[in-house]
Write a protein that holds these residues in place. Structure first.
Motif, short mmCIF file in Angstrom:
data_model
loop_
_atom_site.label_atom_id
_atom_site.label_comp_id
_atom_site.label_asym_id
_atom_site.label_seq_id
_atom_site.Cartn_x
_atom_site.Cartn_y
_atom_site.Cartn_z
N GLU A 29 0.82 -1.22 0.00
CA GLU A 29 0.00 0.00 0.00
C GLU A 29 0.85 1.27 0.00
N TRP A 30 2.14 1.12 0.31
CA TRP A 30 3.04 2.27 0.35
C TRP A 30 3.50 2.56 -1.09
N VAL A 31 2.91 3.59 -1.68
CA VAL A 31 3.19 3.91 -3.08
C VAL A 31 3.78 5.32 -3.15
N PRO A 32 5.08 5.41 -3.39
CA PRO A 32 5.71 6.74 -3.42
C PRO A 32 5.36 7.51 -4.68
N TYR A 33 5.37 8.82 -4.55
CA TYR A 33 5.28 9.67 -5.73
C TYR A 33 6.66 9.61 -6.39
N PRO A 34 6.77 9.19 -7.65
CA PRO A 34 8.09 9.13 -8.30
C PRO A 34 8.80 10.48 -8.27
N THR A 35 8.06 11.55 -8.44
CA THR A 35 8.70 12.87 -8.43
C THR A 35 9.25 13.21 -7.05
N ALA A 36 8.65 12.66 -5.99
CA ALA A 36 9.15 12.92 -4.64
C ALA A 36 10.48 12.23 -4.40
#
Length: 186
Positions: A29-36
Motif C-alpha cells: 500500500e506504500w506507493v511513493p510519488y516518483p517525483t518525490a
C-alpha cells in the motif's frame, strides 16, 4: 555535521507517498510519488540534508506493526539511494491521538528527535514540508520555515486557509525542491 539552514524535514504520507484515509498498512500500500523520490535525491545531490518526521498512529491502532513500518522505510531508503540521494534520519510517532505522548505532531517531539539525531543545536532556519496544518505547526514551534504541498491532504488544508500565514505553498515536493534549488543557486 549538517547545518540547520541546509536541512529539509519532510512529512511522509501525502508528501513522499500517496496517503489513504484508511492508513498505509502494508508495503504494497506504500506507493511513493516518483517525483518525490527524485526530489529527495536532487536535494541530497545539492548538499542538503533530508530527514522525515511522520505520525504513524496506525501502529497504536493495531493496523500494522513496527516491523511493517520498518519495511516501508527500508524501501524508501532503497529508492532514494538508487536515485542518488540519502535520507539522514526518519523519526516516527507510533502513538494515537489520546496516548499523551510528546512526539505526535503538532507537538514538536519528532522534530526534536531529528535535531538530536543530526546533532544540531537548533532547527531554526530549516524547512518543514507537510500536507497538514499539524506538520507546519510542529515545524514552526522549532523555528522551521513552513511549506505546504497540495498532494495528500494538502489541497484540503489549503482550502481551509487557517494557520498558513507563514507557509509557502507548492503543488508537490518536486515543485518546492525546484524553487528551493533555484533560490540557493541564484
Amino acid at each position: 555535521m549538517p547545518a540547520a539552514s541546509r536541512l529539509v524535514i519532510l512529512d511522509r504520507d501525502g508528501v513522499i507517498n500517496h496517503d489513504s484515509d484508511a492508513y498505509i498498512k502494508t508495503l504494497g500500500e506504500w506507493v511513493p510519488y516518483p517525483t518525490a523520490i527524485q526530489a529527495i535525491a536532487r536535494l541530497s545531490q545539492a548538499g542538503w540534508t533530508v530527514a522525515v518526521a511522520t505520525n504513524q498512529s496506525g501502529i497504536s491502532r493495531g493496523y500494522y506493526d513496527e516491523a511493517t513500518l520498518a519495511e516501508m522505510h527500508g524501501e524508501l531508503h532503497r529508492l532514494v539511494s538508487e536515485a542518488g540521494g540519502c535520507i539522514a534520519h526518519i523519526a516516527y510517532c507510533p502513538h494515537g491521538p489520546d496516548d499523551g505522548c510528546d512526539c505526535r505532531k503538532p507537538l514538536p517531539g519528532l522534530l526534536e528527535q531529528v535535531r538530536e539525531a543530526l546533532r544540531l543545536d537548533t532547527l531554526s532556519g530549516s524547512w518543514m514540508v507537510g500536507d497538514s496544518l499539524r506538520d507546519l505547526q510542529a515545524g514552526e514551534r522549532m523555528g522551521c520555515r513552513s511549506v505546504l504541498v497540495r498532494t495528500g491532504k494538502g489541497s484540503r488544508t489549503e482550502a481551509k486557509g487557517i494557520g498558513l500565514e507563514h507557509a509557502l505553498v507548492f503543488d508537490d515536493l518536486a515543485a518546492f525542491v525546484d524553487w528551493l534549488l533555484h533560490q540557493t543557486q541564484a
